[in-house]
Design a protein around this motif. Structure first.
Motif, short mmCIF file in Angstrom:
data_model
loop_
_atom_site.label_atom_id
_atom_site.label_comp_id
_atom_site.label_asym_id
_atom_site.label_seq_id
_atom_site.Cartn_x
_atom_site.Cartn_y
_atom_site.Cartn_z
N THR A 1 0.85 -1.19 0.00
CA THR A 1 0.00 0.00 0.00
C THR A 1 0.88 1.24 0.00
O THR A 1 1.97 1.24 0.57
CB THR A 1 -0.95 0.04 1.22
N ASP A 2 0.40 2.28 -0.67
CA ASP A 2 1.11 3.56 -0.66
C ASP A 2 0.67 4.41 0.52
O ASP A 2 1.20 5.50 0.75
CB ASP A 2 0.82 4.33 -1.96
N TYR A 3 -0.32 3.92 1.29
CA TYR A 3 -0.89 4.70 2.39
C TYR A 3 -0.93 3.89 3.69
O TYR A 3 -2.02 3.67 4.26
CB TYR A 3 -2.31 5.17 2.02
N PRO A 4 0.20 3.44 4.19
CA PRO A 4 0.18 2.61 5.41
C PRO A 4 -0.41 3.33 6.62
O PRO A 4 -1.13 2.71 7.41
CB PRO A 4 1.66 2.29 5.64
N GLU A 5 -0.14 4.61 6.77
CA GLU A 5 -0.65 5.36 7.92
C GLU A 5 -2.18 5.48 7.87
O GLU A 5 -2.86 5.31 8.88
CB GLU A 5 -0.03 6.75 7.96
N GLU A 6 -2.70 5.74 6.67
CA GLU A 6 -4.16 5.88 6.52
C GLU A 6 -4.87 4.53 6.68
O GLU A 6 -5.96 4.46 7.26
CB GLU A 6 -4.50 6.51 5.16
N VAL A 7 -4.25 3.46 6.17
CA VAL A 7 -4.82 2.11 6.35
C VAL A 7 -4.85 1.77 7.85
O VAL A 7 -5.83 1.22 8.35
CB VAL A 7 -4.01 1.05 5.57
N ALA A 8 -3.79 2.12 8.55
CA ALA A 8 -3.73 1.88 9.99
C ALA A 8 -4.86 2.61 10.70
O ALA A 8 -5.53 2.05 11.58
CB ALA A 8 -2.38 2.33 10.54
N GLU A 9 -5.08 3.85 10.33
CA GLU A 9 -6.12 4.66 10.96
C GLU A 9 -7.51 4.07 10.72
O GLU A 9 -8.30 3.90 11.65
CB GLU A 9 -6.05 6.08 10.42
N MET A 10 -7.80 3.75 9.46
CA MET A 10 -9.12 3.20 9.11
C MET A 10 -9.35 1.86 9.80
O MET A 10 -10.44 1.59 10.32
CB MET A 10 -9.24 3.04 7.59
N THR A 11 -8.31 1.02 9.82
CA THR A 11 -8.43 -0.31 10.43
C THR A 11 -8.68 -0.21 11.92
O THR A 11 -9.56 -0.88 12.47
CB THR A 11 -7.16 -1.13 10.17
N PHE A 12 -7.92 0.64 12.58
CA PHE A 12 -8.07 0.77 14.03
C PHE A 12 -9.43 1.33 14.40
O PHE A 12 -10.09 0.83 15.33
CB PHE A 12 -6.97 1.67 14.59
N ASN B 1 -12.14 -6.63 3.63
CA ASN B 1 -11.79 -5.25 3.30
C ASN B 1 -10.33 -4.93 3.62
O ASN B 1 -9.69 -4.16 2.90
CB ASN B 1 -12.72 -4.28 4.03
N LEU B 2 -9.80 -5.51 4.68
CA LEU B 2 -8.40 -5.26 5.02
C LEU B 2 -7.48 -5.86 3.95
O LEU B 2 -6.46 -5.26 3.60
CB LEU B 2 -8.07 -5.85 6.39
N GLU B 3 -7.87 -7.03 3.43
CA GLU B 3 -7.08 -7.63 2.35
C GLU B 3 -7.02 -6.72 1.13
O GLU B 3 -5.98 -6.61 0.47
CB GLU B 3 -7.68 -8.99 1.96
N ARG B 4 -8.13 -6.03 0.86
CA ARG B 4 -8.15 -5.13 -0.29
C ARG B 4 -7.39 -3.84 -0.03
O ARG B 4 -6.70 -3.32 -0.91
CB ARG B 4 -9.60 -4.84 -0.69
N LEU B 5 -7.48 -3.35 1.18
CA LEU B 5 -6.72 -2.15 1.53
C LEU B 5 -5.22 -2.41 1.42
O LEU B 5 -4.44 -1.51 1.07
CB LEU B 5 -7.05 -1.71 2.95
N LEU B 6 -4.82 -3.66 1.72
CA LEU B 6 -3.39 -4.01 1.71
C LEU B 6 -2.98 -4.78 0.45
O LEU B 6 -1.89 -5.33 0.39
CB LEU B 6 -3.06 -4.84 2.95
N ASN B 7 -3.88 -4.80 -0.56
CA ASN B 7 -3.57 -5.44 -1.84
C ASN B 7 -3.10 -6.89 -1.67
O ASN B 7 -2.05 -7.30 -2.20
CB ASN B 7 -2.51 -4.64 -2.60
N MET B 8 -3.89 -7.65 -0.94
CA MET B 8 -3.57 -9.05 -0.72
C MET B 8 -4.63 -9.94 -1.37
O MET B 8 -5.75 -9.50 -1.62
CB MET B 8 -3.52 -9.35 0.79
N GLU B 9 -4.28 -11.20 -1.65
CA GLU B 9 -5.22 -12.12 -2.26
C GLU B 9 -6.36 -12.43 -1.29
O GLU B 9 -6.17 -12.44 -0.08
CB GLU B 9 -4.52 -13.43 -2.65
#
Length: 212
Positions: free
Chosen positions: A148-159, A187-195
């Motif tokens: 992901t190009d947005y690790p900080e934003e993914v962390a925020e949304m996930t938390f 949804n977390l898999e998609r945010l982190l571009n995982m299968e």
């Protein structure tokens, strides 16, 4: 005879009493005079430690969040545990409940009339905890597990999602909870571009352990 206490001890006593009063009466309905009367100290002593009621609230929330951050850091450094499991375990550990605040403070914070308490709590949690979650996501990126190009934003949304949807104050049926866990993984898999389903084996055991 007046009891003289060490500064840190007195400060924590003020915070303990304020937490009790904010939890039983609400923030707006508690005055500094209420706090003074409960402890039995002079106004000057209170203002030596805190300049306002809002400053007391900030310090009280910060004290609890730092305790939670301490628990989170212990999980982060469990290097023998896969990064995805550490990520999920840490976020579930960081759910704030009534064990973290005394005297019903958390329920008061969720009431509309105490929006300031809730806002300050969320802001403090994000500023203290979000860098820790970001750290784990970046570790996963280095290992090639996610991208992901947005690790900080993914962390925020996930938390925020975990802390809201899986909050102990939320009432879900067993079927609803399973659906929300599945949605979280999806949804977390998609945010982190995982299968699809690549996180399931790592995350589901943590939810099952947390439910015990």
């Amino acid at each position: 005879m007046r009891v003289v206490k060490e500064a840190e001890e007195r400060k924590n006593e003020i915070l303990d009493v304020a937490e009790h009063l904010f939890g039983t009466k609400g923030f707006d309905n508690t005055s500094t005079t209420d706090i003074l009367n409960e402890i039995g100290i002079a106004r000057g002593t209170l203002y030596y430690h805190f300049k306002s009621k809002e400053e007391i609230l900030d310090a009280m929330i910060e004290r609890t969040v730092k305790k939670l951050a301490g628990k989170a850091k212990k999980i982060i450094f469990q290097r023998d545990t896969p990064v995805l499991q550490r990520l999920t375990k840490m976020m579930l550990t960081l759910k704030i409940d009534d064990k973290d605040f005394s005297h019903g403070f958390l329920k008061q914070a969720h009431r509309p009339q105490n929006a300031l308490m809730h806002q300050k709590m969320q802001k403090c949690i994000l500023s203290e905890i979000n860098p820790l979650i970001t750290n784990l996501i970046q570790e996963g990126i280095v290992q090639g597990i996610c991208k992901t190009d947005y690790p900080e934003e993914v962390a925020e949304m996930t938390f925020l999602y975990v802390n809201t949807v899986f909050d102990d104050l939320m009432e879900h049926s067993a079927e609803e909870k399973q659906r929300k866990i599945a949605a979280f993984i999806y949804n977390l898999e998609r945010l982190l571009n995982m299968e699809q389903n690549s996180m399931k084996s790592a995350i589901m055991p943590i939810f099952l352990e947390n439910a015990k």
